[in-house]
Every structure is written in C-alpha cells, then in structure tokens.
Design an enzyme around this catalytic site. Structure first.
Site, PDB file in Angstrom:
ATOM      1  N   GLY B 119      11.984 -11.332   6.097  1.00  0.00           N
ATOM      2  CA  GLY B 119      12.195 -11.814   4.740  1.00  0.00           C
ATOM      3  C   GLY B 119      11.053 -12.656   4.218  1.00  0.00           C
ATOM      4  O   GLY B 119      11.108 -13.153   3.111  1.00  0.00           O
ATOM      5  N   HIS B 120      10.004 -12.779   5.002  1.00  0.00           N
ATOM      6  CA  HIS B 120       8.932 -13.663   4.563  1.00  0.00           C
ATOM      7  C   HIS B 120       8.060 -13.005   3.512  1.00  0.00           C
ATOM      8  O   HIS B 120       7.815 -11.815   3.535  1.00  0.00           O
ATOM      9  CB  HIS B 120       8.080 -14.074   5.762  1.00  0.00           C
ATOM     10  N   ASP B 174      32.440 -17.940   5.996  1.00  0.00           N
ATOM     11  CA  ASP B 174      33.205 -18.913   6.799  1.00  0.00           C
ATOM     12  C   ASP B 174      32.758 -20.346   6.514  1.00  0.00           C
ATOM     13  O   ASP B 174      33.546 -21.281   6.598  1.00  0.00           O
ATOM     14  CB  ASP B 174      33.070 -18.590   8.299  1.00  0.00           C
ATOM     15  N   GLY B 479     -39.994  12.134  -1.689  1.00  0.00           N
ATOM     16  CA  GLY B 479     -40.438  13.527  -1.830  1.00  0.00           C
ATOM     17  C   GLY B 479     -39.296  14.505  -1.968  1.00  0.00           C
ATOM     18  O   GLY B 479     -39.478  15.719  -1.805  1.00  0.00           O
ATOM     19  N   SER B 548     -28.783   8.976  -3.898  1.00  0.00           N
ATOM     20  CA  SER B 548     -27.420   8.905  -3.344  1.00  0.00           C
ATOM     21  C   SER B 548     -27.364   8.030  -2.091  1.00  0.00           C
ATOM     22  O   SER B 548     -27.205   8.530  -0.984  1.00  0.00           O
ATOM     23  CB  SER B 548     -26.868  10.304  -3.066  1.00  0.00           C
TER      24      SER B 548
END
EC number: 2.7.7.4
Lengths: 304, 636
Positions: B119-120, B174, B479, B548
């Site tokens: 649940g953290h 309870d 080149g 590239s």
C-alpha cells in the site's frame, strides 16, 4: 460466430491455457530452451503440457535431467520411457567432479545437494549453452516462490536477485536478455498441489509408482521413513529393514526423501489423503528444515 | 487462537466419497483478484485468514506460524496471520511486504489467485502489475479511519487498469463495536469519491479479518447487514473471461507450428470471442482473408474454442501469417494504426526520455516505438492533472506513442490483451513501463493497411537484385558522401538500381521543417529511414550518408527493415584526421564556439559496435573503400 450460452472454462482449463501460452512464448523468444525434468509429478505435468502446446510437432526442445545418481530406480525407468514417448532428446548430466570425489548423501549432507544439483545444473546449462530453462516450481510450495516471477532472470553466474525482478503484466513476458544471462521459466507458477493431482487424474498422466502406497523395504531414521532402494544404502547400528506400506509425496534422492505410511494405492485415495492430511508437501525434504528463508538463500546461490 | 469455525473448511465428503468430491471440484472456475491496502489496514491478516479458513495452511506451517507469532508477531499470544504471507527474508525483517506476491486458495465453487500488493505510495508499479491480471479488487479500509488518501489511490489505480468489480472491505469492525452508522458513513464517503472517478458500482462489506466476521460465514455481530459475505461475493461475481466470449474473435499468433511441409498451424491464446471451423477470418494488419479449416489439439480436433484457451488453428488457404499478426473475425477485425494516445505507467528508476526508441510489446508483437512528451501526468492522490516534461518512476502520464509500423490494436477498455503493452529498454532490457491504449490518433486510425499484390519480393526480383539500405555513418569529414557516391557509380555501371539519399539535400525538402535539436535530429533520421524503407520496398539499393551519431537511432532504422537488408557501413576516420581535413571548415567554427552541438567536439559520436562493413580511411583510398563495399554487398 455463435450466440450460444458461454462455454465455462474450469480452473484446470485456464491453468493449462496459461502454461501453454508461457511455453510457446519461450520457444518464440529464446534461442536455446530446455526443459528441466526431475521425473516428479510436477515434471510429468509440465512435460504433458509441452506435448499439448506444440502438438502435432514434438516439443521443440530437449529434456535435461540433472542427475545425482541417487534417485529411486523407478524414477530412472520412467524417465527414459517418458522422453522417448514424447519424441524428445533426453540429456542426462552428472557433475563429473561430484562423481570423481564420490559425493554421496550418506557422507556429505548438504554438500551432496550443492554439488550434484546446484553445481550440476549450472554446469549443464553452461555446457550446452541453454538460455532458457523450464522448471516445475509452483508458487504455493514455499513463501519466497510466491514472489518469484514466471520469467526469472539469472546473471551469467546464475545468481538470482529478488530485488530486481521485471514486472509481469497481463500475458506479456519480456524475454530479452544480455549475452550470458539466462531465464528460468516456471509455467506451473499458479498451480497448487491439488491442481496438479486433479490434472494428473483428468489427463491420465503417468507418474512414478512410488507416489502410490505399496509394501516397501524401509528403515526409520531421525523421524523420517527411508526406503532401502538399492544395496548402496548404509545402515546405522541397530537399524533393521522393515516392510511398511508407504508412499512418497515428493521424490528426490532416495536416502534423503522421507516416505509417509499410507494405504492410498489409487490416485483418488492419494488425493483424499492429501486433502485430509495436516502437513505440507515439503516436510519430507530434508533440505528445508534449517530455517524459514533457506530456499531463498539457496536460490540466490543458484539452486533452481 | 481466535480462528472461527467456517462454512467452507474441508467437508465431510472428502472422507466419505472422494470420487464424488473430486468430480465436483473438477469444474471449479478461476477468479483472480487483488487486495489493496496497507499493513495497517490488516491486509496480510485478511489474506492469512482466507488461506487459513480454506485449509491452505498445514500443521507444520501452523506450528512454525505459532512460534513466529510469539517471537515477532504483533498479536500478543494470538496467531499473527500476517506472518503467513510475508515472503522474502529482508522483507520479514523490515516487517513489510514490498513486492507482488501471489497466493492461492479454493472453496467449493472457485479457485482463487490473490495478488498481494503493498500500500505504500512508491509502489504504484507493483499494484498495477498485480492488478493487470485481476478480475476484482478488494479495497481495504480501516473502519476507524475511513476513506483515506491511499484508499483513493488504490481505487484510481484499480479503475485505471480496468477492474470492473470493486469490493470495499471495511475492516476491523470489531474495533468499532460493529457500528452500523460508522459503516454507512464510510460507504457514503466512498460512493461520492468512486462516482467522481468513474467507478460505477462497488460492493461494500463490513468485516473483521482478525475475528473472521463476514469472511466465510455471516457474522452475528452485524445483524443489520444484509449483503453477501466476502467469500459469497468472490464465489459468484462474473468473470471477465466469460464476458470476453461475447466479443468478436481475436487471437494473436504466438508461434507458427510447422512440423513438416503438410502442416501449418497458427498457435495462440484466444483474446476474445470464439471460433469454429469454417469461420471466415481476416489477418491484421495485412488484411488477407481465409477461413478456419481445423482447430487442432492433442486430444483431437475441436469443434469450438473460446476466449482464454490456447489453441492451434489451421487455415484453408496458404496465406501469409506469422508471429505478431492477429487472426480476427473477418467481418469485425480490429483496427490497425501506428500512432496512439495511451496511459503510461513508468516503472523504471531512470526517467523517460521523450522521443527515445523502445521496444514495445503488445500481444505477441514486439516493435520499435517512441513515447512523446506527456500531455499531463495524474497525481494519484488527488487525481489532479499536472503538466510534466517527462515521466519518473511510478508516474502515470497521458502520452502519444508512435510505433515504427502499424499494429493491430483495440482500446484497452475493450480488450486488455490487444490494448495493453509494455515498453522495454533497448540497452538494459528492463521492462520500463506499462501502457494502455486509449485510442488511435485520427491521422492514422482510418487508414487501413492496403494489401498489395505486387510484393516487395516481386519488385526486387524484377530488378534482379536484393534490396539494401547502405547506411554510411561516421564523423563529419570522414568521407561518407565521397565513398557513397563512388559506390553508387559502380553499382550503376553494373546495372544495379540504386538511389543515394544525401543528408543536405533532404534537409532542403522533406525535412526543411526540422532544426538541430536532439528531438529534431531523431525525427530527421526517422524520416530518412521511412523514405529509405519505401525505396527498398520498391526493390532499390539505397545509400545514405548521415553522421547519425547515436546507436539508438541507427538501431531504430535497422529495425524498420527486414533482417539482413540494413548494412551499417562505418567510415572510420579518427577525429584528428577529420579535423585536419576539415573540408567544409566546420571543425574550425566548432572549436571557436561558433557552432554548437557539433559531433566529435561538444556532442558525442557513438561508434558502431557491430557494423556489417568498416572502412578505415587512413589506410584506404576512397576508391579502394568503394570497391570493397561493392564486392561485399554483391557477394551476399
């Protein structure tokens, strides 16, 4: 398409479909998969699922038995037949170092398991260059397994890092890995022991007869009932062979595997006993008794 | 021990008539659900209770549980059920659950797989993972605390991942004296929130995991409650897999089964709908049609198969179909597209880099894809939409996703298998994100992939050559253009059909809208790749000369083409040599600081690791280099 009432798939149908999907994914995405085959009931189910997954082709990978030379004789007999029935190559690996040093369960205790099984498995995977290995482990067997993924990655040195697992979402498995890394794949992850038995019954899968009760020669030692399977058995002073009606809930090296006294000679009687019994399956295995997290430690060291 | 007797413990039938019992249990259905809540809400206790009550805990485990409870438990002398579901040693020491764990139990009617997640706040990733396969979510609330921020977070995530059944389990009743007014007020608060995020319906149950109230048996302490117990509800809720059968047929092809020349089967798990022999089908994205001739199985041919089954189909025609394709109902196929809006849950410690190419796995297809800068991220505590430039670990963002080719898909809300995807880092191989497709972007969704009869093979055969993309990469002044020109001249002289795509020329036309930012450089290469791909489809040998500098972008183009057609040619010139040549005077400018982001000076060049061809321009003349390249590509 039809407008009929929906077909209801049982839990076994769904588990089967999931396991088959996992196996096909591994075959599609890895270069050299192998199925670890230990001849136990889970291996039998896994092998059966593999036959179904690739039918009419034979499963497109070999079976690997990491042998300790100390298995029950009945296991060796079924192993060879099952492999040839499936049309699969069977690779048997016995750690040559353990063989040379005469490592055995009587003299060497934990070292026996480490050398024959843990080291033996690493050797075999390295020797044949397998990059994915199917194992029959289930998540219900033991607490640390509950958190292990279906695709579990191992470093080049076969170590498992429980803090660094890949998330598995939907039916999507990421099988990409770096050179040298390998994957352990657990297609039976979501099966329970009862599922396995029910499936064996439903599909009529052959299993080692030792799972069924029969009179067998035994000795009682340290609270375990051991079967005297061959003449290599070493007796302690005062021990006598007693014929008892026994069966095994799990199978391993015969001098290390405890039997239960039982009259259950049929599948349904075995399941009945299992459902009415009050001890877990692994209790008969000597290696788990040390401590709660022992399996996790073993796994980090490279035990399957 | 405070365990109550419960109605679904081992029944007498096992001992009396095992065969009848097994027969009954053979036809159980399977429900997967997730429990959400924190340690404090009693989540582990509830799961421990479910396992205990359904007899999934054996005597030896119970003995060790009792010992552990006394040693490290939080319940005094009573059993601490939470210890049952803690797994790894490190977690046990910390006393928290930090990952997804799966638990199993069964009742007379169903087998259950429980995903137990923490649940953290920092563990959004785990909850999304656990919820992805769940039909139902149990949202736990501590009755003393009511609806908290974390309740909202869990509910939002459950809804995000498409869970249709939500159970609001108001726990620890309870401790508040089983007070109805408190329960009603919590339900009212939750209803208001649930409606605001689109959860249409939920079932609220007052329980106590510790005492067992309304878990398996109806509690006498809550006489005012008329609804089902938790187990009743879990046993009867409708399964997604059943609902999926009513949808049109779809199956992603996982594996082509071809044991010999006379058999070709397509294996996969049916994602939705059902299929019978003679059903007309369409293969997406190719658009080819055929009919199902057989459904082959180990137990003999089937006359019918449905969503959730793993099957092998044989088709009536020899159609092109392979892993990644989707076989679908011919009259209701899924769409295909290559641009989507999706919700992305980022799961990696390293933040997302917008525009970077990842592997995207959806169904059985793995392709290259880029995620754009998020439109916004959602704060899971307040549901507020915040602007963001990237996604950090556990962020949920709405982003556009571009794939490098069209894929069959469905919106996630309609089909989890064809709408859910993961993103994989191309370098680390980590699963870095999960995604859910909302819709395809308008510009691509109505463009169906046209099945073309003159195939790329036909084009290439006519030209008597194998199409190639010769991708020259190297530093400025190495080149590349000179050698590429020579290579093309030689190919032309040999009667080959080729075309040279020059970087500068393309920037004058197709790419004139692009500048030199990182994002524009990536887009520049992507477009060049797409154009080159079309030309190879036409059967041409294409040559490109671009610096590239990044491996990821070269890999992106490589992935666009069929295996073996992308030939990376590394024109290897050391920086000092290129700088000495400095044909265009650019290095001088860069050194003087008048040209920013210049490759080799203040921007890196990632040399190829496995180029198909490397030419060393220090020891080799351009003429020799060109001869070597021509010889190499023609010999293959």
């Amino acid at each position: 398409m039809s407008a009929l009432a929906p077909t209801r798939l049982s839990h076994l149908d769904r588990l089967e479909a999931e396991s088959i999907q996992i196996m096909r994914e591994v075959v599609a995405e890895t270069e050299s998969p192998v199925m670890l085959y230990s001849v136990g009931k889970d291996s039998a189910v896994m092998l059966h699922l593999a036959k179904k997954a690739f039918y009419p082709a034979p499963p497109p990978f070999p079976l690997l038995h990491v042998d300790t030379t100390w298995k029950f004789r009945a296991m060796y007999e079924l192993r060879d037949r099952a492999a040839s029935d499936a049309g699969m190559e069977l690779i048997v690996h016995q750690n040559p170092e353990a063989k040379e040093k005469g490592i055995n369960p009587f003299d060497h205790g934990a070292l026996h398991t480490d050398m024959w099984k843990t080291q033996g498995l690493k050797q075999a995977l390295d020797k044949y260059g397998f990059d994915a290995a199917f194992g029959g482990a289930r998540r219900d067997e033991e607490k640390s397994r509950a958190k292990e993924r279906i695709f579990s990655f191992r470093s080049a040195s076969h170590a498992w890092d429980p803090k660094n697992q890949r998330p598995e979402l939907w039916h999507l498995y990421n099988a990409r890995k770096a050179k040298g890394e390998s994957i352990r794949v657990f297609p039976l992850s979501n099966w329970t022991e009862l599922d396995i038995w029910q499936y064996i019954m439903a599909e009529g899968i052959e299993i080692v007869p030792l799972y069924f009760a029969a009179p067998r020669p035994t000795v009682e030692r340290d609270g375990l009932i051991l079967m005297v399977d061959d003449d290599r058995f070493r007796f302690h002073e005062g021990e006598q062979v007693v014929d008892r009606s026994i069966r095994f809930r799990t199978l391993g090296c015969y001098p290390l595997t405890g039997a239960v006294e039982s009259e259950a000679a049929t599948l349904s009687q075995v399941v009945q006993e299992m459902l009415l019994t009050t001890t877990s399956e692994r209790q008969g295995r000597a290696i788990d008794h040390d401590q709660a997290a022992s399996m996790e430690k073993k796994k980090q060291e490279g035990y399957f | 021990m405070t365990a109550h007797a419960s109605s679904y413990r081992v029944d007498a039938m096992i001992a009396r008539d095992i065969d009848a019992y097994l027969d009954m249990h053979r036809n159980k259905s399977l429900l997967r659900f997730i429990t959400c809540g924190s340690v404090d809400d009693g989540k582990s206790t509830l799961i421990g209770r479910l396992l205990y009550d359904s007899k999934m805990i054996f005597e030896d485990q119970l003995a060790s549980l009792e010992a552990d409870s006394k040693r490290v438990g939080t319940q005094g002398q009573d059993i601490d059920f939470a210890l049952l579901v803690d797994g790894l040693a490190a977690e046990r020491e910390q006393g928290i659950t930090i990952d997804v764990a799966y638990r199993f139990f069964a009742t007379e009617k169903r087998k259950f797989i429980v995903a137990d997640t923490p649940g953290h706040e920092q563990y959004t990733r785990n909850m999304v993972t656990g919820a992805s396969t769940a039909d139902l979510a149990v949202i736990l609330i501590d009755a003393r605390k009511g609806v908290l921020t974390q309740t909202k977070r869990h509910s939002y995530l459950a809804h995000l991942i498409g869970i249709r059944h939500v159970v609001l389990a108001v726990n620890k009743m309870d401790l508040i004296g089983y007070d109805q007014a408190t329960f009603d007020s919590i339900v009212k608060d939750y209803r208001a929130f649930a409606e605001s995020i689109g959860i249409e319906d939920f079932t609220a149950i007052p329980i106590s995991g510790l005492a067992g109230d309304n878990i398996a048996a109806r509690s006498e302490n809550t006489g005012w409650y008329a609804g089902p117990t938790l187990i009743d509800h879990l046993e009867t809720v409708e399964l997604d897999v059943t609902l999926d059968q009513a949808k049109p047929f779809r199956m992603a092809v996982q594996w082509v089964n071809r044991p010999h020349l006379d058999f070709r089967g397509f294996s996969g798990m049916i994602a939705s709908g059902s299929v019978r022999p003679d059903d007309p089908i369409r293969i997406v994205p190719s658009g080819r049609t055929s009919t199902v001739s057989r459904i082959v199985s180990f137990d003999g041919d089937l006359d019918h198969a449905v969503a959730g089954q793993s099957v092998t189909l044989v088709l009536a025609d020899e159609v092109d179909c392979s892993r990644g394709d989707v076989i679908a109902a011919a009259d209701a196929p899924p769409q295909s597209a290559d641009q989507f809006q999706a919700k992305i849950v980022w799961m990696d410690a390293e933040a997302m880099l917008p525009g970077r190419a990842h592997w995207l796995k959806i169904g059985t297809r793995t392709i290259s894809a880029t995620v754009q800068q998020p439109k916004y991220v959602v704060d899971v505590n307040t549901m507020a939409e915040l602007s963001a430039k990237t996604l950090d670990l556990n962020d949920i963002g709405i982003c556009e996703v571009y794939t490098d080719r069209p894929i069959a898909y469905e919106p996630y809300a309609d089909n989890r298998d064809l709408g859910g995807f993961i993103l994989i880092d191309k370098v680390t191989n980590a699963t870095v994100a999960a995604g859910m497709i909302d819709f395809a972007l308008r510009r691509s969704q109505n463009v169906h992939w046209q099945a073309i009869d003159v195939t790329r093979d036909a084009h290439a055969t006519q030209k008597n050559q194998r199409p190639r993309l010769l991708w020259f990469t190297g530093l400025s002044g190495s080149g590349k253009s000179t050698i590429a020109n020579l290579v093309e001249k030689k190919l032309h002289a040999l009667g080959k059909h080729s075309f040279l795509l020059d970087g500068d020329n393309i920037r004058h036309g197709l790419n004139r809208d692009l500048g030199f930012t990182d994002a524009d450089r990536v887009e520049n290469i992507r477009r060049v790749g797409e154009v080159a791909k079309l030309m190879t489809d036409a059967g041409l040998i294409v040559l490109t000369a671009f610096i590239s500098p990044f491996r990821a972008e070269r890999a992106m183009v490589r992935d666009m083409l069929p295996d073996g057609e992308f030939i990376e040619i590394f024109v290897n010139t050391p920086l000092e040599v290129a700088e000495r040549r400095d044909v265009k005077g650019l290095y001088k400018k860069a050194r003087e600081g008048r040209l920013k982001n210049f490759t080799g000076i203040d921007s890196p060049y990632e040399a190829p690791r496995n180029a198909e061809i490397t030419v060393d321009t220090v020891t080799m003349s351009p003429e020799d280099a060109a001869n070597l390249i021509v010889a190499r590509i023609l010999e293959q």
